[in-house]
Scaffold this motif. Structure first.
Motif, mmCIF file in Angstrom:
data_model
loop_
_atom_site.group_PDB
_atom_site.id
_atom_site.type_symbol
_atom_site.label_atom_id
_atom_site.label_comp_id
_atom_site.label_asym_id
_atom_site.label_seq_id
_atom_site.Cartn_x
_atom_site.Cartn_y
_atom_site.Cartn_z
ATOM 1 N N GLY A 144 6.927 18.581 -4.311
ATOM 2 C CA GLY A 144 6.663 17.400 -3.586
ATOM 3 C C GLY A 144 7.227 16.241 -4.325
ATOM 4 N N GLY A 145 7.744 16.074 -5.546
ATOM 5 C CA GLY A 145 8.104 14.882 -6.041
ATOM 6 C C GLY A 145 9.184 14.174 -5.403
ATOM 7 N N ALA A 146 9.956 14.857 -4.863
ATOM 8 C CA ALA A 146 11.053 14.042 -4.176
ATOM 9 C C ALA A 146 10.802 13.535 -2.955
ATOM 10 C CB ALA A 146 12.364 15.043 -3.864
ATOM 11 N N ALA A 147 9.677 14.127 -2.028
ATOM 12 C CA ALA A 147 9.164 13.376 -1.019
ATOM 13 C C ALA A 147 8.123 12.567 -1.433
ATOM 14 C CB ALA A 147 8.150 14.481 -0.213
ATOM 15 N N TYR A 148 7.766 12.533 -2.558
ATOM 16 C CA TYR A 148 6.667 11.586 -2.958
ATOM 17 C C TYR A 148 7.433 10.218 -3.575
ATOM 18 C CZ TYR A 148 3.207 9.259 -6.338
ATOM 19 O OH TYR A 148 2.514 8.368 -6.929
ATOM 20 N N ALA A 149 8.751 10.334 -3.896
ATOM 21 C CA ALA A 149 9.705 9.313 -4.386
ATOM 22 C C ALA A 149 9.999 8.646 -2.703
ATOM 23 C CB ALA A 149 10.898 9.757 -4.967
ATOM 24 N N ALA A 150 10.248 9.471 -2.057
ATOM 25 C CA ALA A 150 10.926 8.662 -0.639
ATOM 26 C C ALA A 150 9.738 7.902 -0.059
ATOM 27 C CB ALA A 150 11.032 9.923 0.317
ATOM 28 N N GLY A 151 8.367 8.410 -0.288
ATOM 29 C CA GLY A 151 7.337 7.761 0.479
ATOM 30 C C GLY A 151 7.309 6.340 -0.445
ATOM 31 N N PHE A 152 6.965 6.389 -1.781
ATOM 32 C CA PHE A 152 6.827 5.015 -2.393
ATOM 33 C C PHE A 152 8.258 4.123 -2.237
ATOM 34 C CE2 PHE A 152 8.389 7.000 -6.629
ATOM 35 C CZ PHE A 152 9.403 5.785 -6.881
ATOM 36 N N MET A 153 9.260 4.925 -1.861
ATOM 37 C CA MET A 153 10.442 3.740 -1.628
ATOM 38 C C MET A 153 10.248 3.080 -0.327
ATOM 39 S SD MET A 153 13.432 5.793 -3.416
ATOM 40 C CE MET A 153 14.839 4.575 -3.235
ATOM 41 N N LEU A 154 9.892 3.757 0.658
ATOM 42 C CA LEU A 154 9.757 3.491 2.101
ATOM 43 C C LEU A 154 8.712 2.490 2.098
ATOM 44 C CD1 LEU A 154 10.817 3.563 4.899
ATOM 45 C CD2 LEU A 154 9.483 5.409 5.363
ATOM 46 N N ALA A 155 7.479 2.798 1.431
ATOM 47 C CA ALA A 155 6.524 1.825 1.492
ATOM 48 C C ALA A 155 6.710 0.393 1.002
ATOM 49 C CB ALA A 155 5.332 2.158 0.930
ATOM 50 N N THR A 156 7.427 0.646 -0.207
ATOM 51 C CA THR A 156 7.884 -0.786 -0.782
ATOM 52 C C THR A 156 8.695 -1.576 0.092
ATOM 53 O OG1 THR A 156 7.786 0.225 -3.069
ATOM 54 C CG2 THR A 156 9.078 -1.756 -2.870
ATOM 55 N N ALA A 157 10.046 -0.785 0.587
ATOM 56 C CA ALA A 157 10.711 -1.487 1.835
ATOM 57 C C ALA A 157 9.944 -2.338 2.880
ATOM 58 C CB ALA A 157 11.766 -0.511 2.312
ATOM 59 N N ALA A 158 8.987 -1.424 3.006
ATOM 60 C CA ALA A 158 8.038 -1.962 4.317
ATOM 61 C C ALA A 158 7.274 -3.146 4.009
ATOM 62 C CB ALA A 158 7.106 -0.879 4.811
ATOM 63 N N GLY A 160 3.078 9.329 -1.948
ATOM 64 C CA GLY A 160 4.060 8.264 -2.387
ATOM 65 C C GLY A 160 3.994 7.089 -1.513
ATOM 66 N N ALA A 161 4.013 7.354 -0.411
ATOM 67 C CA ALA A 161 3.807 6.064 0.440
ATOM 68 C C ALA A 161 2.479 5.218 0.269
ATOM 69 C CB ALA A 161 3.752 6.285 2.071
ATOM 70 N N GLY A 162 1.342 5.835 0.019
ATOM 71 C CA GLY A 162 0.274 5.273 -0.143
ATOM 72 C C GLY A 162 0.128 4.456 -1.722
ATOM 73 N N HIS A 163 0.971 4.993 -2.634
ATOM 74 C CA HIS A 163 0.793 4.684 -4.176
ATOM 75 C C HIS A 163 1.275 3.043 -4.124
ATOM 76 C CE1 HIS A 163 1.545 4.443 -8.412
ATOM 77 N NE2 HIS A 163 0.588 5.213 -8.498
ATOM 78 N N PRO A 164 2.393 2.522 -3.486
ATOM 79 C CA PRO A 164 2.212 1.013 -3.481
ATOM 80 C C PRO A 164 1.470 -0.062 -3.032
ATOM 81 C CG PRO A 164 4.422 2.021 -2.904
ATOM 82 C CD PRO A 164 3.153 3.228 -2.789
ATOM 83 N N VAL A 165 0.716 0.680 -2.052
ATOM 84 C CA VAL A 165 -0.366 -0.140 -1.410
ATOM 85 C C VAL A 165 -1.882 -0.081 -1.719
ATOM 86 C CG1 VAL A 165 1.260 -0.293 0.765
ATOM 87 C CG2 VAL A 165 -0.806 1.460 0.475
ATOM 88 N N ASP A 166 -1.880 0.715 -2.952
ATOM 89 C CA ASP A 166 -3.149 1.090 -3.577
ATOM 90 C C ASP A 166 -3.556 0.144 -4.584
ATOM 91 O OD1 ASP A 166 -5.240 2.714 -3.565
ATOM 92 O OD2 ASP A 166 -4.687 4.140 -5.004
ATOM 93 N N GLY A 167 -2.544 -0.728 -4.996
ATOM 94 C CA GLY A 167 -2.845 -1.588 -6.126
ATOM 95 C C GLY A 167 -2.419 -3.172 -5.736
ATOM 96 N N LEU A 168 -3.193 -4.002 -5.878
ATOM 97 C CA LEU A 168 -2.973 -5.550 -5.546
ATOM 98 C C LEU A 168 -1.620 -5.993 -6.270
ATOM 99 C CD1 LEU A 168 -3.853 -8.050 -4.037
ATOM 100 C CD2 LEU A 168 -5.318 -8.745 -6.003
ATOM 101 N N ASP A 169 -1.478 -5.507 -7.558
ATOM 102 C CA ASP A 169 -0.278 -6.209 -8.077
ATOM 103 C C ASP A 169 0.952 -5.824 -7.654
ATOM 104 O OD1 ASP A 169 -0.822 -3.488 -8.870
ATOM 105 O OD2 ASP A 169 -0.502 -3.414 -11.127
ATOM 106 N N HIS A 170 1.172 -4.639 -6.932
ATOM 107 C CA HIS A 170 2.261 -3.955 -6.484
ATOM 108 C C HIS A 170 2.509 -4.604 -5.132
ATOM 109 C CE1 HIS A 170 4.050 -0.876 -8.767
ATOM 110 N NE2 HIS A 170 3.026 -0.161 -8.766
ATOM 111 N N VAL A 171 1.248 -4.840 -4.285
ATOM 112 C CA VAL A 171 1.489 -5.439 -3.074
ATOM 113 C C VAL A 171 1.785 -6.830 -3.106
ATOM 114 C CG1 VAL A 171 0.071 -6.212 -0.915
ATOM 115 C CG2 VAL A 171 -0.410 -3.944 -2.026
ATOM 116 N N LEU A 172 1.331 -7.538 -3.868
ATOM 117 C CA LEU A 172 1.718 -9.027 -4.100
ATOM 118 C C LEU A 172 2.999 -8.952 -4.515
ATOM 119 C CD1 LEU A 172 -1.489 -10.570 -5.721
ATOM 120 C CD2 LEU A 172 -0.715 -10.794 -3.480
#
Length: 199
Positions: A142-156, A36-48
């Motif tokens: 693992g879905g809840a952990a995945y959600a927590a990961g992408f939310m934390l990565a987004t906040a970062a 989940g944490a890796g998903h937001p940083v895996d695509g340029l569109d999300h990162v930008l």
């Protein structure tokens, strides 16, 4: 001065175009916090988009520095729930590309929106970003952990954007705003390329 600002932005956008990739093309079986944490940083569109939310919030200043990113993360969670529930949301990739363009333009032009308007703007885009994550989230335990990961990565990534804006502001009172605006212009141009790729 405008031409001097535009040249680096165009150069950066041109350098990014060959590496543009959507973060929502399907990742197979992904479970757990790390995925989940890796998903937001895996695509340029999300990162930008995420970084531009942070820079935009910094430019607005005051309560916006935390309210705008917090709104994005909260609404993104709701969008993720829609994706997990299998709700059909049209034009997801287009809306995500538009978020990069609009947020990049807001930074490039130094838009000073009221905090409530900025929250509404990022919230509207957050629905689509969250939906993209949620639609690919596994239904396993693992879905809840995945959600927590992408939310934390987004906040970062938001924090990275706020830090970028603050650093530019400290480096030079005159050229700091130009640096952040050039970054916004580059992001906006990259968003146009992403949008063309989505069409």
């Amino acid at each position: 001065m405008t031409l001097r600002l535009l040249r680096p932005a165009l150069g950066l956008a041109a350098a990014l175009v060959p590496s543009i990739a959507f973060a929502h093309t399907g990742h197979g079986d992904t479970v757990g916090f790390a995925a989940g944490a890796g998903h937001p940083v895996d695509g340029l569109d999300h990162v930008l988009a995420m970084v531009m939310v942070g820079v935009f919030a910094f430019q607005l200043g005051g309560r916006a520095v935390w309210l705008v990113p917090a709104t994005f993360v909260g609404v993104m969670a709701a969008g993720g729930a829609l994706g997990m529930a299998g709700v059909n949301l049209p034009f997801v990739e287009t809306a995500i590309a538009l978020s990069v363009i609009v947020l990049g333009a807001a930074v490039a032009f130094g838009v000073k929106a009221p905090v409530a308007a900025a929250m509404a703007l990022v919230g509207a885009f957050a629905v689509f970003h969250g939906y993209a994550h949620g639609a690919e989230m596994p239904g396993a335990a693992g879905g809840a952990a995945y959600a927590a990961g992408f939310m934390l990565a987004t906040a970062a990534l938001h924090a990275l954007g706020v830090g970028f804006g603050a650093t530019c502001g400290q480096l030079a009172r005159i050229y700091g705003p130009l640096a952040t605006r050039a970054a916004g212009a580059a992001a906006g141009l990259a968003g146009v390329a992403i949008l063309v790729g989505a069409a």
